[in-house]
Design an enzyme around this catalytic site. Structure first.
Site, PDB file in Angstrom:
ATOM      1  N   ASP A  11       0.868  -1.179   0.000  1.00 32.76           N
ATOM      2  CA  ASP A  11       0.000   0.000   0.000  1.00 32.76           C
ATOM      3  C   ASP A  11       0.903   1.227   0.000  1.00 32.76           C
ATOM      4  OD1 ASP A  11      -2.231  -1.592   0.135  1.00 32.76           O
ATOM      5  OD2 ASP A  11      -2.450  -1.429   2.295  1.00 32.76           O
ATOM      6  N   ASP A 130     -13.860  -5.001  -2.264  1.00 28.51           N
ATOM      7  CA  ASP A 130     -13.781  -4.938  -0.804  1.00 28.51           C
ATOM      8  C   ASP A 130     -15.146  -5.359  -0.258  1.00 28.51           C
ATOM      9  OD1 ASP A 130     -11.209  -3.949  -1.041  1.00 28.51           O
ATOM     10  OD2 ASP A 130     -11.848  -1.855  -0.921  1.00 28.51           O
TER      11      ASP A 130
END
Length: 252
Positions: A11, A130
């Site tokens: 990330d 997600d």
């Protein structure tokens, strides 16, 4: 059985690798290019970059990160975060990425999946999903870092993504993300059974046995992890050796 893939996820925020829990509590981990090189040496099958800044400035930073990384590593690179247009796909692929992951923009404009698949090939199109468990036992789809409930059912959405031309689903369990309590086996199994394209399981891995469990108990094609690798609790090589001992095929 096809060889299962192990994918470290980086990330990236403002040019640095960061990590949080439940999408919150962000802290810096290290330089993305150095991290990618280390994972390549460990035997990672792919490396995933997610630009969590997702601004215009962030896009320029991420393209530079990808370009520098592509010169030093020789495994496939997947890049996502803030991808909204075909031009975003083009910039990222030209910088050296092999695949581009799209999330929120695909929900707002599903035709983006079809257009990208038609222009660059399905193999370049990864749809990140997600998902979070609902009170009724199913799973909903969230966007904007998990802050917005789209109202979509996760199984319906992944089926549509496949129909539109997606080549792969990057499935993150928001319930498990960052907890190190194990991958979300029920979610991953249901998604894997719903589609024929590869599914990358993400969120919750904390120990060697979690990797073998996701492959033994679900139809996942790959497993993605972040914290566990970033903090050097395990190496990719250790994970692969564990899987070999369990009779699960892995590459090199």
């Amino acid at each position: 059985m096809l060889a299962k893939r192990i994918i470290p996820c980086l990330d990236v925020q403002d040019g640095m690798v960061v990590k949080g829990i439940h999408f919150e509590g962000i802290r810096e981990v290290g330089d993305p290019v150095e991290c990618a090189v280390a994972y390549d040496r460990q035997g990672a099958d792919e490396i995933c970059f997610l630009d969590i800044t997702a601004t215009h400035k962030g896009r320029g930073t991420m393209v530079d990160v990808v370009r520098r990384t592509a010169k030093k590593v020789f495994v496939p690179l997947t890049v996502g975060g803030g991808v909204r247009t075909i031009d975003d796909y083009r910039q990222i692929l030209r910088a050296g990425a092999d695949k581009v992951s799209v999330n929120s923009a695909a929900i707002r404009n599903p035709e983006l999946i079809r257009r990208a698949a038609d222009k660059f090939g399905s193999q370049c199109v990864v749809v990140a999903v997600d998902a979070k468990r609902r009170a009724d036992g199913g799973w909903g789809v969230f966007i904007n870092g998990g802050r917005i409930d789209t109202g979509l059912d996760a199984l319906d959405w992944v089926r549509r993504c496949e129909q539109l031309g997606a080549g792969e689903i990057l499935l993150t369990s928001m319930d498990a993300d960052g907890t190190k309590q194990g991958f979300d086996l029920p979610l991953t199994e249901q998604v894997s059974k719903s589609i024929s394209i590869p599914v990358i399981a993400s969120g919750g891995c904390g120990k060697l046995e979690d990797f073998s469990a996701i492959f033994e108990k679900t139809g996942a094609d790959a497993a993605l992890a972040a914290s566990l690798f970033h903090y050097r609790e395990l190496t990719v090589g250790q994970v692969k050796e564990h899987l070999r001992q369990k009779g699960i095929p892995v590459r090199r």
